[in-house]
Design a protein around this motif. Structure first.
Motif, PDB file in Angstrom:
ATOM      1  N   PRO A  31      -8.075 -18.392  32.889  1.00 60.84           N
ATOM      2  CA  PRO A  31      -7.660 -17.947  31.734  1.00 60.84           C
ATOM      3  C   PRO A  31      -6.327 -18.460  31.018  1.00 60.84           C
ATOM      4  N   GLU A  32      -6.225 -18.688  29.652  1.00 60.77           N
ATOM      5  CA  GLU A  32      -5.280 -19.146  28.889  1.00 60.77           C
ATOM      6  C   GLU A  32      -4.878 -20.567  29.165  1.00 60.77           C
ATOM      7  N   SER A  33      -5.768 -21.233  29.687  1.00 65.42           N
ATOM      8  CA  SER A  33      -5.637 -22.836  30.163  1.00 65.42           C
ATOM      9  C   SER A  33      -6.016 -23.632  28.704  1.00 65.42           C
ATOM     10  N   LYS A  34      -5.491 -24.847  28.967  1.00 69.54           N
ATOM     11  CA  LYS A  34      -5.717 -25.845  27.736  1.00 69.54           C
ATOM     12  C   LYS A  34      -7.116 -26.094  27.386  1.00 69.54           C
ATOM     13  N   LYS A  35      -8.000 -25.925  28.296  1.00 77.61           N
ATOM     14  CA  LYS A  35      -9.559 -26.159  28.235  1.00 77.61           C
ATOM     15  C   LYS A  35      -9.951 -25.009  27.341  1.00 77.61           C
ATOM     16  N   VAL A  36      -9.349 -23.627  27.645  1.00 76.50           N
ATOM     17  CA  VAL A  36      -9.950 -22.569  26.984  1.00 76.50           C
ATOM     18  C   VAL A  36      -9.471 -22.725  25.638  1.00 76.50           C
ATOM     19  N   HIS A  37      -8.227 -22.969  25.260  1.00 75.15           N
ATOM     20  CA  HIS A  37      -7.683 -23.241  23.784  1.00 75.15           C
ATOM     21  C   HIS A  37      -8.397 -24.228  23.053  1.00 75.15           C
ATOM     22  N   ILE A  38      -8.942 -25.447  23.742  1.00 75.64           N
ATOM     23  CA  ILE A  38      -9.372 -26.499  23.089  1.00 75.64           C
ATOM     24  C   ILE A  38     -10.733 -26.173  22.506  1.00 75.64           C
ATOM     25  N   ILE A 107      -7.776 -27.977  16.948  1.00 77.82           N
ATOM     26  CA  ILE A 107      -7.507 -28.037  17.970  1.00 77.82           C
ATOM     27  C   ILE A 107      -6.079 -28.503  18.425  1.00 77.82           C
ATOM     28  N   ILE A 108      -5.594 -29.327  18.037  1.00 72.29           N
ATOM     29  CA  ILE A 108      -4.393 -29.680  17.983  1.00 72.29           C
ATOM     30  C   ILE A 108      -3.290 -28.711  17.688  1.00 72.29           C
ATOM     31  N   HIS A 109      -3.572 -28.176  16.662  1.00 74.01           N
ATOM     32  CA  HIS A 109      -2.835 -26.913  16.082  1.00 74.01           C
ATOM     33  C   HIS A 109      -2.654 -25.767  17.255  1.00 74.01           C
ATOM     34  N   PHE A 110      -3.863 -25.344  17.637  1.00 78.84           N
ATOM     35  CA  PHE A 110      -3.894 -24.265  18.442  1.00 78.84           C
ATOM     36  C   PHE A 110      -3.457 -24.540  19.915  1.00 78.84           C
ATOM     37  N   VAL A 111      -3.566 -25.686  20.426  1.00 72.31           N
ATOM     38  CA  VAL A 111      -3.202 -26.298  21.615  1.00 72.31           C
ATOM     39  C   VAL A 111      -1.561 -26.245  21.782  1.00 72.31           C
ATOM     40  N   ILE A 112      -1.032 -26.676  20.600  1.00 68.70           N
ATOM     41  CA  ILE A 112       0.382 -26.601  20.464  1.00 68.70           C
ATOM     42  C   ILE A 112       0.807 -25.380  20.350  1.00 68.70           C
ATOM     43  N   TYR A 113       0.295 -24.479  19.517  1.00 66.16           N
ATOM     44  CA  TYR A 113       0.789 -23.146  19.256  1.00 66.16           C
ATOM     45  C   TYR A 113       0.865 -22.238  20.522  1.00 66.16           C
ATOM     46  N   GLU A 114      -0.349 -22.347  21.074  1.00 64.76           N
ATOM     47  CA  GLU A 114      -0.595 -21.532  22.391  1.00 64.76           C
ATOM     48  C   GLU A 114       0.411 -21.816  23.569  1.00 64.76           C
ATOM     49  N   ALA A 115       0.788 -23.303  23.710  1.00 69.71           N
ATOM     50  CA  ALA A 115       1.822 -23.904  24.448  1.00 69.71           C
ATOM     51  C   ALA A 115       3.227 -23.592  24.136  1.00 69.71           C
ATOM     52  N   LEU A 116       3.431 -23.231  23.018  1.00 70.28           N
ATOM     53  CA  LEU A 116       4.922 -22.962  22.316  1.00 70.28           C
ATOM     54  C   LEU A 116       4.873 -21.507  22.644  1.00 70.28           C
ATOM     55  N   LYS A 117       3.756 -20.751  22.324  1.00 65.85           N
ATOM     56  CA  LYS A 117       3.797 -19.226  22.823  1.00 65.85           C
ATOM     57  C   LYS A 117       3.893 -18.889  24.096  1.00 65.85           C
ATOM     58  N   LYS A 118       3.461 -19.455  24.965  1.00 69.13           N
ATOM     59  CA  LYS A 118       3.632 -19.439  26.545  1.00 69.13           C
ATOM     60  C   LYS A 118       5.024 -19.615  26.943  1.00 69.13           C
ATOM     61  N   GLU A 119       5.680 -20.592  26.344  1.00 77.09           N
ATOM     62  CA  GLU A 119       6.982 -21.098  26.753  1.00 77.09           C
ATOM     63  C   GLU A 119       8.088 -20.173  26.184  1.00 77.09           C
ATOM     64  N   LEU A 120       7.680 -19.435  24.983  1.00 75.83           N
ATOM     65  CA  LEU A 120       8.493 -18.303  24.510  1.00 75.83           C
ATOM     66  C   LEU A 120       8.406 -17.112  25.415  1.00 75.83           C
ATOM     67  N   ARG A 121       7.166 -16.931  25.739  1.00 76.60           N
ATOM     68  CA  ARG A 121       7.047 -15.648  26.408  1.00 76.60           C
ATOM     69  C   ARG A 121       7.797 -16.018  27.837  1.00 76.60           C
ATOM     70  N   ASN A 122       7.574 -17.042  28.575  1.00 76.48           N
ATOM     71  CA  ASN A 122       8.116 -17.384  29.599  1.00 76.48           C
ATOM     72  C   ASN A 122       9.784 -17.287  29.683  1.00 76.48           C
ATOM     73  N   SER A 123      10.267 -17.816  28.331  1.00 80.71           N
ATOM     74  CA  SER A 123      11.818 -17.898  28.242  1.00 80.71           C
ATOM     75  C   SER A 123      12.302 -16.237  28.428  1.00 80.71           C
ATOM     76  N   GLN A 124      11.464 -15.323  27.698  1.00 79.32           N
ATOM     77  CA  GLN A 124      11.599 -13.965  27.935  1.00 79.32           C
ATOM     78  C   GLN A 124      11.640 -13.156  29.373  1.00 79.32           C
ATOM     79  N   HIS A 125      11.155 -13.990  30.072  1.00 79.86           N
ATOM     80  CA  HIS A 125      10.840 -13.662  31.622  1.00 79.86           C
ATOM     81  C   HIS A 125      10.072 -12.392  31.598  1.00 79.86           C
TER      82      HIS A 125
END
Length: 225
Positions: A31-38, A107-125
């Motif tokens: 779930p929510e892996s780069k392969k899924v997003h691509i 693909i590039i847009h959404f992979v980067i966006y989902e990665a940034l969103k994941k980092e933002l979510r993790n930064s909020q713990h």
């Protein structure tokens, strides 16, 4: 005009295909892996490009006609009828190869966006498995920023497909395929010609992407709450 007629269905088709594909892939892949997003982004991009290419062809023809004649000599329906009578149904799909190549931008847009969103979510713990951040004003501005950054990166990398697509949609043009168009442009005008109009494109696309993604996240949150 065709621009307004194209944007709404294009975005609707894209997000419907993207969301549906991602939801199904999350059940069979990590779930929510780069392969899924691509794969989800590719499915959304191909679906949208295939179904809306006739609209963008008419838009391009009308813009080129206005540039040559100094005014819009025909409306969208007249332009579409002219394409049909002179080139047949296949004429509406001139430039489709460039549109498919443009899926790489999506693909590039959404992979980067989902990665940034994941980092933002993790930064909020955040312990929540939700894919969207809590719907307060600051979070949506952060999401808009993430969308702007990811769209800028994707556009700068994949922009040549926009130039190729426009050339391929010209009436009676000497451009016949995506690769041939890129080669011809580089040979006759130089490599920088592949990035002609990039700044204007970014000025238009970055705010569009930021607002669109924030709206998408809001709709997803409301639908899942």
């Amino acid at each position: 005009g065709p621009n307004l007629a194209g944007v709404a269905p294009s975005r609707a088709i894209y997000f419907a295909a993207y969301s549906t594909t991602k939801e199904r892939l999350n059940t069979v892949l990590v779930p929510e892996s780069k392969k899924v997003h691509i794969l989800a982004a590719a499915c959304g991009g191909i679906s949208s490009a295939t179904l809306t290419n006739p609209i963008w062809l008419v838009k391009t023809r009308m813009q080129l006609e206005a540039r040559v004649k100094g005014e819009m000599a025909s409306n969208a329906l007249q332009c579409a009828m002219h394409v049909y009578h002179t080139e047949g149904l296949r004429g509406f799909y001139r430039g489709i190869t460039a549109s498919y190549a443009g899926v790489s931008e999506t693909i590039i847009h959404f992979v980067i966006y989902e990665a940034l969103k994941k980092e933002l979510r993790n930064s909020q713990h955040s312990p929540s498995p939700s894919l969207t951040l809590p719907p307060n004003n600051s979070d949506f501005f952060v999401l808009m920023g993430a969308a702007a950054v990811s769209k800028t990166c994707a556009t700068c990398i994949a922009y040549p497909h926009e130039v190729a697509g426009t050339r391929l949609r010209e009436e009676g043009s000497r451009y016949h395929s995506f690769i041939q168009t890129l080669q011809l442009v580089v040979r006759e005008e130089g490599p920088l010609a592949l990035y002609r109009g990039l700044l204007a494109h970014l000025i238009r696309q970055i705010p569009n992407a930021a607002i669109m993604m924030a709206t998408y996240e809001l709709i997803v949150h409301l639908a899942s709450s």
